[in-house]
Motif scaffolding. Structure first.
Motif, PDB file in Angstrom:
ATOM      1  N   GLN A  28      75.262  23.522  68.923  1.00 19.18           N
ATOM      2  CA  GLN A  28      75.094  23.262  70.285  1.00 19.18           C
ATOM      3  C   GLN A  28      73.688  23.782  70.838  1.00 19.18           C
ATOM      4  O   GLN A  28      72.960  23.476  71.871  1.00 19.18           O
ATOM      5  N   VAL A  75      70.534  21.934  70.239  1.00 24.95           N
ATOM      6  CA  VAL A  75      70.820  20.856  70.809  1.00 24.95           C
ATOM      7  C   VAL A  75      70.290  21.002  72.334  1.00 24.95           C
ATOM      8  O   VAL A  75      69.531  20.341  73.016  1.00 24.95           O
ATOM      9  N   PHE A  76      70.912  21.823  72.890  1.00 28.04           N
ATOM     10  CA  PHE A  76      70.815  22.147  74.368  1.00 28.04           C
ATOM     11  C   PHE A  76      69.607  22.775  74.450  1.00 28.04           C
ATOM     12  O   PHE A  76      69.049  22.545  75.739  1.00 28.04           O
ATOM     13  N   ARG A  77      69.124  23.628  73.754  1.00 34.03           N
ATOM     14  CA  ARG A  77      67.772  24.386  73.894  1.00 34.03           C
ATOM     15  C   ARG A  77      66.874  23.345  74.346  1.00 34.03           C
ATOM     16  O   ARG A  77      65.879  23.438  75.422  1.00 34.03           O
ATOM     17  N   PRO A  78      66.492  22.178  73.517  1.00 33.43           N
ATOM     18  CA  PRO A  78      65.348  21.264  73.868  1.00 33.43           C
ATOM     19  C   PRO A  78      65.784  20.405  75.075  1.00 33.43           C
ATOM     20  O   PRO A  78      64.695  20.359  75.720  1.00 33.43           O
ATOM     21  N   VAL A  79      67.073  20.196  75.353  1.00 31.69           N
ATOM     22  CA  VAL A  79      67.120  19.363  76.533  1.00 31.69           C
ATOM     23  C   VAL A  79      66.800  20.243  77.835  1.00 31.69           C
ATOM     24  O   VAL A  79      66.230  19.798  78.818  1.00 31.69           O
ATOM     25  N   LEU A  80      67.155  21.680  77.660  1.00 32.87           N
ATOM     26  CA  LEU A  80      67.041  22.572  78.909  1.00 32.87           C
ATOM     27  C   LEU A  80      65.439  22.605  79.043  1.00 32.87           C
ATOM     28  O   LEU A  80      64.916  22.741  80.137  1.00 32.87           O
ATOM     29  N   PHE A  83      63.153  20.635  78.283  1.00 34.04           N
ATOM     30  CA  PHE A  83      62.627  19.277  78.883  1.00 34.04           C
ATOM     31  C   PHE A  83      62.871  19.384  80.220  1.00 34.04           C
ATOM     32  O   PHE A  83      62.061  18.700  81.166  1.00 34.04           O
ATOM     33  N   LEU A  84      64.128  19.771  80.577  1.00 35.78           N
ATOM     34  CA  LEU A  84      64.411  19.670  82.238  1.00 35.78           C
ATOM     35  C   LEU A  84      63.593  20.759  82.707  1.00 35.78           C
ATOM     36  O   LEU A  84      63.025  20.273  83.888  1.00 35.78           O
TER      37      LEU A  84
END
Length: 338
Positions: free
Chosen positions: A167, A170-175, A177-178
């Motif tokens: 997780q 996955v979520f580190r790149p999403v954050l 990008f945000l």
């Protein structure tokens, strides 16, 4: 003239924007240029050491573990390279830190998978610890919660451990990008940690995800550290922990000191920018040392070591052999005579 100089100093210290690379290089004196050259040389040496190590791993390590070990060994050189870029080009600091953070998030997951692979894979690990339990009262989340129950080692427990690290990857790149999207709209400022700004909340979420990922790795390491002692898992875990502390905790402490103006400004660098500047320089030296030490720790002939799965299967083989012998009377007589 004196008032003009003071005015320039105040303007430079009051500006939160990092200087351009040309402006920074022009402001360097001879010791500063020597430091830049030395740190750049250390980064280049770290990259060359990693390339040589990657070639060795590619030739000597089995294909099932090859890519995972190369990923883990690449953590220190990648962080050193991003820090070197951030040192030369201060305005790229946010992006280089984001890149290093994303890469290390993947490395955390890879380290957990490496420990499972070194045990012979998931199936062999489950057979080895068929009646064992995970101790979840470990750091960094629950080291003080000794009352927590021990969790049986099952396929489901391994799934949750792998999910805890996956997780984060996955979520580190999403954050990230945000954060970049908000930064383009002037909503995200790295050093603005007020409750009204998004930087504080994104940092808190990243911190929570990081703790869960590190917790999963700690739980697995606590269980397999004795079994994998012949694989040098303790020094490997120590190097991994050093990277975590230096790349996260050290940078956080320096940024807090810079935000509180404890780290003084040095034109053309403001306090916050100088804090990031110092952090990058420290990381280059620290990651260089970790790269060299990793080469020693990981440069082992794995095919010469006795794999853990063989140790796990030995009792079964010994139990099966007497059964085959006892079923044949002729063989039994021969053994009795001998």
């Amino acid at each position: 003239m004196e008032s003009e100089g003071n005015g320039t100093l105040g303007t430079s210290c009051g500006s939160s924007e990092p200087p351009y690379a040309e402006e920074l290089l022009r402001s360097l004196d001879l010791p500063g240029r020597f430091l830049f050259a030395t740190l750049t040389l250390m980064t280049l040496i770290a990259i060359l050491v990693f390339i040589e190590e990657a070639v060795y791993i590619y030739r000597k390590i089995p294909s099932s573990k090859r890519s995972i070990i190369i990923w883990i060994n690449a953590a220190a050189p990648v962080i050193s390279t991003t820090s070197c870029i951030g040192m030369w080009i201060p305005r790229s600091g946010m992006f280089t830190d984001f890149t290093a953070g994303i890469f290390f998030a993947i490395v955390i997951h890879k380290f957990l998978i490496m420990m499972i692979k070194e045990c012979g894979g998931q199936k062999v690990l489950l057979r080895r610890f068929e009646n064992g339990h995970f101790t979840i009262s470990t750091g960094p989340c629950c080291c003080c919660c000794l009352c927590l129950p021990r969790v049986p080692i099952t396929r489901k427990a391994l799934f949750w451990l792998k999910l805890s690290t996956f997780q984060f990857a996955v979520f580190r790149p999403v954050l990230v990008f945000l954060s970049i999207v908000l930064w383009t709209n002037d909503n995200y400022v790295v050093y603005n940690l007020s409750p009204k700004g998004p930087a504080l909340w994104i940092s808190c979420i990243v911190g929570a995800l990081t703790l869960f990922a590190l917790w999963a790795v700690g739980i697995m390491f606590r269980k397999v550290r004795i079994l994998l002692k012949c694989k040098n898992i303790i020094p490997k875990f120590a190097l991994y922990q050093f990277i975590v502390i230096l790349n996260h905790l050290q940078i956080t402490i320096i940024n807090m000191l810079a935000t509180q103006k404890i780290i003084p400004c040095a034109p053309p660098l403001s306090s916050t920018v100088r804090g990031s500047y110092i952090a990058h320089q420290l990381l280059i030296m620290e990651m260089f040392l970790i790269t060299v030490i990793s080469r020693v720790v990981y440069r082992r002939k794995y095919h010469d070591l006795e794999p853990p799965e063989c140790v796990a299967e030995e009792p079964t083989d010994k139990k099966q052999t007497p059964k085959i012998i006892l079923n044949g009377a002729v063989v039994e007589d021969v053994l009795t005579k001998v």
